[in-house]
Enzyme design. Structure first.
Site, PDB file in Angstrom:
ATOM      1  N   HIS A  32     -15.452 -47.561  33.588  1.00 46.25           N
ATOM      2  CA  HIS A  32     -13.999 -47.727  33.620  1.00 46.25           C
ATOM      3  C   HIS A  32     -13.394 -46.373  33.996  1.00 46.25           C
ATOM      4  O   HIS A  32     -12.750 -45.701  33.181  1.00 46.25           O
ATOM      5  CB  HIS A  32     -13.511 -48.186  32.240  1.00 46.25           C
ATOM      6  CG  HIS A  32     -12.143 -48.779  32.245  1.00 46.25           C
ATOM      7  ND1 HIS A  32     -11.881 -50.049  32.716  1.00 46.25           N
ATOM      8  CD2 HIS A  32     -10.944 -48.286  31.825  1.00 46.25           C
ATOM      9  CE1 HIS A  32     -10.600 -50.317  32.572  1.00 46.25           C
ATOM     10  NE2 HIS A  32     -10.008 -49.250  32.050  1.00 46.25           N
ATOM     11  N   ASP A  79     -18.620 -51.611  33.515  1.00 47.08           N
ATOM     12  CA  ASP A  79     -17.337 -51.332  32.850  1.00 47.08           C
ATOM     13  C   ASP A  79     -17.359 -51.902  31.432  1.00 47.08           C
ATOM     14  O   ASP A  79     -17.488 -53.118  31.258  1.00 47.08           O
ATOM     15  CB  ASP A  79     -16.203 -51.977  33.650  1.00 47.08           C
ATOM     16  CG  ASP A  79     -14.816 -51.587  33.164  1.00 47.08           C
ATOM     17  OD1 ASP A  79     -14.668 -51.267  31.966  1.00 47.08           O
ATOM     18  OD2 ASP A  79     -13.887 -51.619  33.978  1.00 47.08           O
ATOM     19  N   SER A 137      -6.857 -50.430  35.832  1.00 46.15           N
ATOM     20  CA  SER A 137      -6.835 -50.950  34.459  1.00 46.15           C
ATOM     21  C   SER A 137      -5.499 -51.636  34.173  1.00 46.15           C
ATOM     22  O   SER A 137      -5.134 -52.584  34.861  1.00 46.15           O
ATOM     23  CB  SER A 137      -7.121 -49.805  33.475  1.00 46.15           C
ATOM     24  OG  SER A 137      -7.357 -50.293  32.173  1.00 46.15           O
TER      25      SER A 137
END
Length: 282
Positions: free
Chosen positions: A258, A230, A100
């Site tokens: 995610h 995601d 991320s």
């Protein structure tokens, strides 16, 4: 555990495996301590002949914390902290794996310090220095959750919020383990002394124009891993990172959210091991 100290900053780190093996530095995302790289995940990577290092960002875990709303750092300092970790372990260059926001920090590190990065793996990330308005936006349910007011000083409220966040970003094809996730978040909250300082990480998304349009300059070997479900950075974001860099490889995790779901570890770790098979100076 190794606490790396310097310039009034302490970075808490932990290493797994044999230091003679190719080094892999793991960078987690926003508001997340190094515990979000599960210990079993780290040991699995190390068992494949890698020296794995994870660390707490500033304002998370056991690293230096700043008053809420007064972070003593910016995005570029987070990039510098990657090098700080390498220097702390006396490693000339390492394979970098970022999740991320950690993947965005990794991109900038590979651009600014290519001599210190043997390869980059960006997981569930988004391109740095690129106009992403043409890419799909984050999911509505997750955005609505993000916009909620939270009393981060209240343990029960903070844990409940983070638990719901984990549920919203979870895989669509694997079961969500609520009890295990809650227990983990409670442990992370207690170890960190709460999440209030971690809200300072909003500053890390303020990326300067100095990175604008630089991603195609990357010469470091790049692997992109991204879940097809995601809701934070839809898979098109990962594809955009891969498309911007010559020779990059994209691995999609079908139904992946995610997160690092244990059911997807085999595929994720296999891809990382294939990318990280060189040592410094080879």
């Amino acid at each position: 555990m190794l606490i790396i100290k310097g310039n009034d900053v302490e970075i808490a780190t932990e290493a797994f495996g044999d230091s003679a093996h190719p080094p892999v530095v793991l960078i987690m995302g926003g508001m997340a301590s190094m515990l979000w790289w599960p210990e079993r995940f780290c040991r699995r990577v190390a068992e494949h002949g890698r020296f794995v290092i994870r660390y707490d960002h500033r304002d998370t875990g056991l690293s230096t914390k700043y008053p809420p709303g007064q972070p003593g750092y910016a995005f570029d300092d987070a990039v510098g902290d990657v090098v700080r970790v390498l220097d702390g372990y006396r490693i000339s260059a390492a394979h970098v794996v970022g999740m991320s926001l950690g993947g965005m920090i990794g991109q900038a590190t590979a651009l600014k310090h290519p001599e210190r990065v043997l390869s980059l793996t960006a997981i569930s990330s988004s391109p740095v220095g690129m106009n992403t308005t043409h890419l799909p936006a984050s999911g509505t349910a997750w955005m609505d959750h993000m916009n909620m007011e939270v009393d981060w000083s209240d343990r029960a409220e903070a844990v409940a919020y983070m638990l719901e966040d984990a549920r919203l970003v979870a895989s669509t094809v694997h079961p969500f383990d609520e009890a295990e996730t809650r227990a983990f978040i409670e442990r992370d909250f207690d170890r960190s002394g709460g999440y209030l300082s971690a809200t300072n990480h909003s500053v890390l998304f303020e990326i300067s124009d100095a990175w604008q349009d630089r991603l195609p300059e990357m010469k470091v070997p790049l692997l992109v891993i991204h879940g097809t479900a995601d809701p934070v950075f839809p898979v098109e974001h990962g594809a955009a990172v891969a498309t911007a860099v010559d020779g990059a490889r994209l691995v999609e995790i079908e139904g992946g959210g995610h997160e690092l779901h244990p059911a997807d570890w085999d595929k994720i770790i296999s891809a990382i091991i294939k990318r990280t098979n060189t040592r410094p100076n080879e």
